[in-house]
Design a protein around this motif. Structure first.
Motif, PDB file in Angstrom:
ATOM      1  N   GLU A 242       0.844  -1.178   0.000  1.00  0.00           N
ATOM      2  CA  GLU A 242       0.000   0.000   0.000  1.00  0.00           C
ATOM      3  C   GLU A 242       0.885   1.235   0.000  1.00  0.00           C
ATOM      4  OE1 GLU A 242      -3.917  -1.580   2.456  1.00  0.00           O
ATOM      5  OE2 GLU A 242      -2.314  -0.531   3.547  1.00  0.00           O
ATOM      6  N   THR A 243       0.419   2.283  -0.644  1.00  0.00           N
ATOM      7  CA  THR A 243       1.248   3.475  -0.776  1.00  0.00           C
ATOM      8  C   THR A 243       0.381   4.729  -0.769  1.00  0.00           C
ATOM      9  OG1 THR A 243       2.977   4.507  -2.146  1.00  0.00           O
ATOM     10  CG2 THR A 243       1.164   3.455  -3.295  1.00  0.00           C
ATOM     11  N   CYS A 244       1.039   5.878  -0.609  1.00  0.00           N
ATOM     12  CA  CYS A 244       0.349   7.168  -0.655  1.00  0.00           C
ATOM     13  C   CYS A 244       0.192   7.598  -2.106  1.00  0.00           C
ATOM     14  CB  CYS A 244       1.144   8.215   0.132  1.00  0.00           C
ATOM     15  SG  CYS A 244       0.663   9.927  -0.193  1.00  0.00           S
ATOM     16  N   VAL A 245      -1.059   7.709  -2.545  1.00  0.00           N
ATOM     17  CA  VAL A 245      -1.373   8.200  -3.889  1.00  0.00           C
ATOM     18  C   VAL A 245      -2.378   9.339  -3.711  1.00  0.00           C
ATOM     19  CG1 VAL A 245      -2.201   7.651  -6.200  1.00  0.00           C
ATOM     20  CG2 VAL A 245      -1.010   5.903  -4.860  1.00  0.00           C
ATOM     21  N   PRO A 246      -1.911  10.580  -3.548  1.00  0.00           N
ATOM     22  CA  PRO A 246      -2.812  11.706  -3.248  1.00  0.00           C
ATOM     23  C   PRO A 246      -3.939  11.877  -4.252  1.00  0.00           C
ATOM     24  CG  PRO A 246      -0.530  12.346  -2.920  1.00  0.00           C
ATOM     25  CD  PRO A 246      -0.504  11.007  -3.581  1.00  0.00           C
ATOM     26  N   ALA A 247      -3.678  11.578  -5.521  1.00  0.00           N
ATOM     27  CA  ALA A 247      -4.724  11.749  -6.537  1.00  0.00           C
ATOM     28  C   ALA A 247      -5.890  10.794  -6.302  1.00  0.00           C
ATOM     29  CB  ALA A 247      -4.145  11.532  -7.934  1.00  0.00           C
ATOM     30  N   THR A 248      -5.620   9.685  -5.614  1.00  0.00           N
ATOM     31  CA  THR A 248      -6.671   8.715  -5.296  1.00  0.00           C
ATOM     32  C   THR A 248      -7.292   9.010  -3.940  1.00  0.00           C
ATOM     33  OG1 THR A 248      -5.567   7.001  -6.605  1.00  0.00           O
ATOM     34  CG2 THR A 248      -7.195   6.270  -4.993  1.00  0.00           C
ATOM     35  N   SER A 249      -6.437   9.225  -2.931  1.00  0.00           N
ATOM     36  CA  SER A 249      -6.919   9.559  -1.594  1.00  0.00           C
ATOM     37  C   SER A 249      -5.785  10.196  -0.797  1.00  0.00           C
ATOM     38  CB  SER A 249      -7.420   8.314  -0.857  1.00  0.00           C
ATOM     39  OG  SER A 249      -7.763   8.634   0.483  1.00  0.00           O
ATOM     40  N   THR A 250      -6.121  11.255  -0.064  1.00  0.00           N
ATOM     41  CA  THR A 250      -5.120  11.882   0.818  1.00  0.00           C
ATOM     42  C   THR A 250      -5.272  11.401   2.248  1.00  0.00           C
ATOM     43  OG1 THR A 250      -6.576  13.781   1.244  1.00  0.00           O
ATOM     44  CG2 THR A 250      -4.998  13.975  -0.587  1.00  0.00           C
ATOM     45  N   THR A 251      -6.270  10.562   2.515  1.00  0.00           N
ATOM     46  CA  THR A 251      -6.524  10.126   3.888  1.00  0.00           C
ATOM     47  C   THR A 251      -6.436   8.618   4.077  1.00  0.00           C
ATOM     48  OG1 THR A 251      -8.914  10.054   3.459  1.00  0.00           O
ATOM     49  CG2 THR A 251      -8.008  12.110   4.348  1.00  0.00           C
ATOM     50  N   ARG A 252      -6.288   7.883   2.979  1.00  0.00           N
ATOM     51  CA  ARG A 252      -6.196   6.428   3.076  1.00  0.00           C
ATOM     52  C   ARG A 252      -5.077   5.910   2.180  1.00  0.00           C
ATOM     53  NH1 ARG A 252     -12.478   4.192   2.887  1.00  0.00           N
ATOM     54  NH2 ARG A 252     -13.223   5.319   4.737  1.00  0.00           N
ATOM     55  N   TRP A 253      -4.530   4.758   2.569  1.00  0.00           N
ATOM     56  CA  TRP A 253      -3.525   4.102   1.728  1.00  0.00           C
ATOM     57  C   TRP A 253      -4.190   3.559   0.472  1.00  0.00           C
ATOM     58  CZ3 TRP A 253       1.133   5.282   3.048  1.00  0.00           C
ATOM     59  CH2 TRP A 253       1.490   5.448   4.390  1.00  0.00           C
ATOM     60  N   THR A 254      -3.418   3.519  -0.612  1.00  0.00           N
ATOM     61  CA  THR A 254      -3.898   2.995  -1.888  1.00  0.00           C
ATOM     62  C   THR A 254      -3.132   1.725  -2.221  1.00  0.00           C
ATOM     63  OG1 THR A 254      -4.448   5.224  -2.677  1.00  0.00           O
ATOM     64  CG2 THR A 254      -4.170   3.487  -4.342  1.00  0.00           C
ATOM     65  N   ALA A 255      -3.848   0.676  -2.593  1.00  0.00           N
ATOM     66  CA  ALA A 255      -3.200  -0.587  -2.948  1.00  0.00           C
ATOM     67  C   ALA A 255      -2.392  -0.421  -4.224  1.00  0.00           C
ATOM     68  CB  ALA A 255      -4.257  -1.676  -3.125  1.00  0.00           C
ATOM     69  N   ARG A 256      -1.264  -1.114  -4.302  1.00  0.00           N
ATOM     70  CA  ARG A 256      -0.473  -1.070  -5.533  1.00  0.00           C
ATOM     71  C   ARG A 256      -0.183  -2.486  -6.014  1.00  0.00           C
ATOM     72  NH1 ARG A 256       5.376   1.438  -3.682  1.00  0.00           N
ATOM     73  NH2 ARG A 256       5.837   0.075  -1.923  1.00  0.00           N
ATOM     74  N   ALA A 257       0.150  -2.602  -7.282  1.00  0.00           N
ATOM     75  CA  ALA A 257       0.310  -3.908  -7.907  1.00  0.00           C
ATOM     76  C   ALA A 257       1.612  -4.588  -7.514  1.00  0.00           C
ATOM     77  CB  ALA A 257       0.231  -3.774  -9.427  1.00  0.00           C
ATOM     78  N   SER A 258       2.646  -3.807  -7.236  1.00  0.00           N
ATOM     79  CA  SER A 258       3.940  -4.406  -6.917  1.00  0.00           C
ATOM     80  C   SER A 258       4.760  -3.465  -6.046  1.00  0.00           C
ATOM     81  CB  SER A 258       4.708  -4.717  -8.204  1.00  0.00           C
ATOM     82  OG  SER A 258       5.013  -3.518  -8.905  1.00  0.00           O
ATOM     83  N   VAL A 259       5.753  -4.040  -5.408  1.00  0.00           N
ATOM     84  CA  VAL A 259       6.692  -3.277  -4.592  1.00  0.00           C
ATOM     85  C   VAL A 259       7.998  -3.172  -5.373  1.00  0.00           C
ATOM     86  CG1 VAL A 259       7.991  -3.199  -2.439  1.00  0.00           C
ATOM     87  CG2 VAL A 259       5.650  -4.093  -2.457  1.00  0.00           C
ATOM     88  N   PRO A 260       8.434  -1.976  -5.724  1.00  0.00           N
ATOM     89  CA  PRO A 260       9.694  -1.853  -6.462  1.00  0.00           C
ATOM     90  C   PRO A 260      10.890  -2.166  -5.576  1.00  0.00           C
ATOM     91  CG  PRO A 260       8.828   0.318  -5.903  1.00  0.00           C
ATOM     92  CD  PRO A 260       7.790  -0.669  -5.486  1.00  0.00           C
TER      93      PRO A 260
END
Length: 357
Positions: free
Chosen positions: A154-172
């Motif tokens: 999970e990561t910070c994606v402000p364009a999606t949400s500034t108050t919740r973590w956003t799931a991501r497909a992979s960890v670089p």
């Protein structure tokens, strides 16, 4: 004796004063004509007509003075700021900086920074007085792209949400073109070798000096790349420029889903994936598959290990190898892992990722 006319006039004057006692008025300076306060919201306070709706000295009524730094609005005292010669209502946001507002209790003459994490614009929060694309989660401000400390998927994606973590497909785990040391990688090396960077890749190359009994070695390793107790998929996007034919348990171009420093234990090396010019396989020789590895193109190599410890190796989404009882320890390695003479290779690594469930 007073005349009837004089007596009548005197009575009229007296009656006039008696009637005036019920008016909202005061006598004029020459006591000839009373001052009238007839406007809505205007009252007679002392000897003056005042607007009790807006007069801070008589707010809502005579002599009801507002505190210093307050204004009278709608007959009620309200806190205000005086900033740059203008009256600003308490709580009003600075039009030039949405992370500043009028807070009279802090300052009645200057803008006050809004609290970190305050939403300011769509997809942005306040941070040190600046409206910026970040996240404010569980009382902490995180930069865009920052991973969840409790879940790297999970990561910070402000364009999606500034108050919740956003799931991501992979960890670089490795981004080509960027310094690998800063990304948590270390090297195992022996000369002659070179490690260089392109715009979007890191290049590893080894060679053997003429007549030498050993060759160059260059292996990059990264600890804590995965949780060895859980299923995982490791994805490596890489181009093999050139490679010599491998020896058993040794390879000039290899991917190790488990690595024990400094050179890899027997289990690590037996389940190592070797890449020859026209084939890939397990380094212990149990299985191989034909593939044009050195074709000048980038390919996506994936090592996937399920809950039953069954490992599958695929290239560009096509399964090529399998084996049971794959043993992982969380550390991975890529490159030339041997100093056998004339077992060398050159690879360009664009990215390494751990896929998220």
């Amino acid at each position: 004796m007073l005349s009837i006319r004089s007596t009548a006039l005197s009575c009229l004057v007296v009656l006039g004063f008696v009637a005036a006692c019920g008016d909202n008025s005061i006598p004029s300076p020459d006591a000839s004509t009373p001052v009238m306060c007839n406007s809505v919201g205007v009252e007679l306070c002392g000897d003056s007509c005042v607007n009790t709706v807006s007069d801070p000295k008589h707010c809502g009524g005579c002599d009801n003075a507002c505190a210093t730094g307050a204004a009278c609005e709608g007959s009620v005292c309200v806190a205000i700021c005086q900033i740059d010669g203008k009256q600003v209502a308490a709580g009003a946001v600075n039009a030039a900086n949405s992370c500043e507002q009028c807070t009279p209790a802090t300052s009645a003459t200057a803008w006050t920074q809004r609290a970190d994490g305050t939403s300011c614009n769509p997809g942005q929060v306040c941070s040190a007085g600046v409206c910026t694309p970040k996240c404010f989660i569980d009382g902490v401000v995180y930069a865009a792209g920052a991973p969840n400390p409790g879940n790297a998927c999970e990561t910070c994606v402000p364009a999606t949400s500034t108050t919740r973590w956003t799931a991501r497909a992979s960890v670089p785990l490795l981004v080509g073109g960027d310094d690998i040391t800063a990304q948590g990688w270390t090297t195992v090396s022996q000369t002659p070798n070179t490690l260089t960077y392109g715009v979007d890749y890191v290049r590893l190359a080894t060679s053997t000096n003429s007549g030498a009994q050993t060759s160059g070695q260059l292996l990059i390793t990264r600890a804590n790349s995965l949780d060895a107790t859980k299923p995982f998929t490791l994805r490596v996007t890489m181009q093999v420029e050139s490679v010599n034919t491998h020896n058993q348990l040794d390879s000039g171009a290899a991917i190790l889903g488990s690595f024990t420093p400094p050179f890899g234990q027997s289990v690590d090396r037996s389940q190592m994936i070797y890449l020859d010019s026209a084939a890939i396989g397990w380094a212990d020789g149990t299985q191989s598959a034909a593939f044009s590895v050195t074709d000048g193109a980038y390919h996506v190599y994936e090592l996937s290990v399920d809950a039953a410890k069954v490992a599958t190796v695929s290239i560009d989404g096509v399964a090529k190898l399998t084996r049971n009882n794959f043993a992982a320890n969380g550390t991975i390695a890529i490159g030339d892992q041997t100093n056998d003479p004339n077992v060398d290779g050159a690879v360009r690594i664009k990215s390494v990722e751990r896929l998220c469930p």
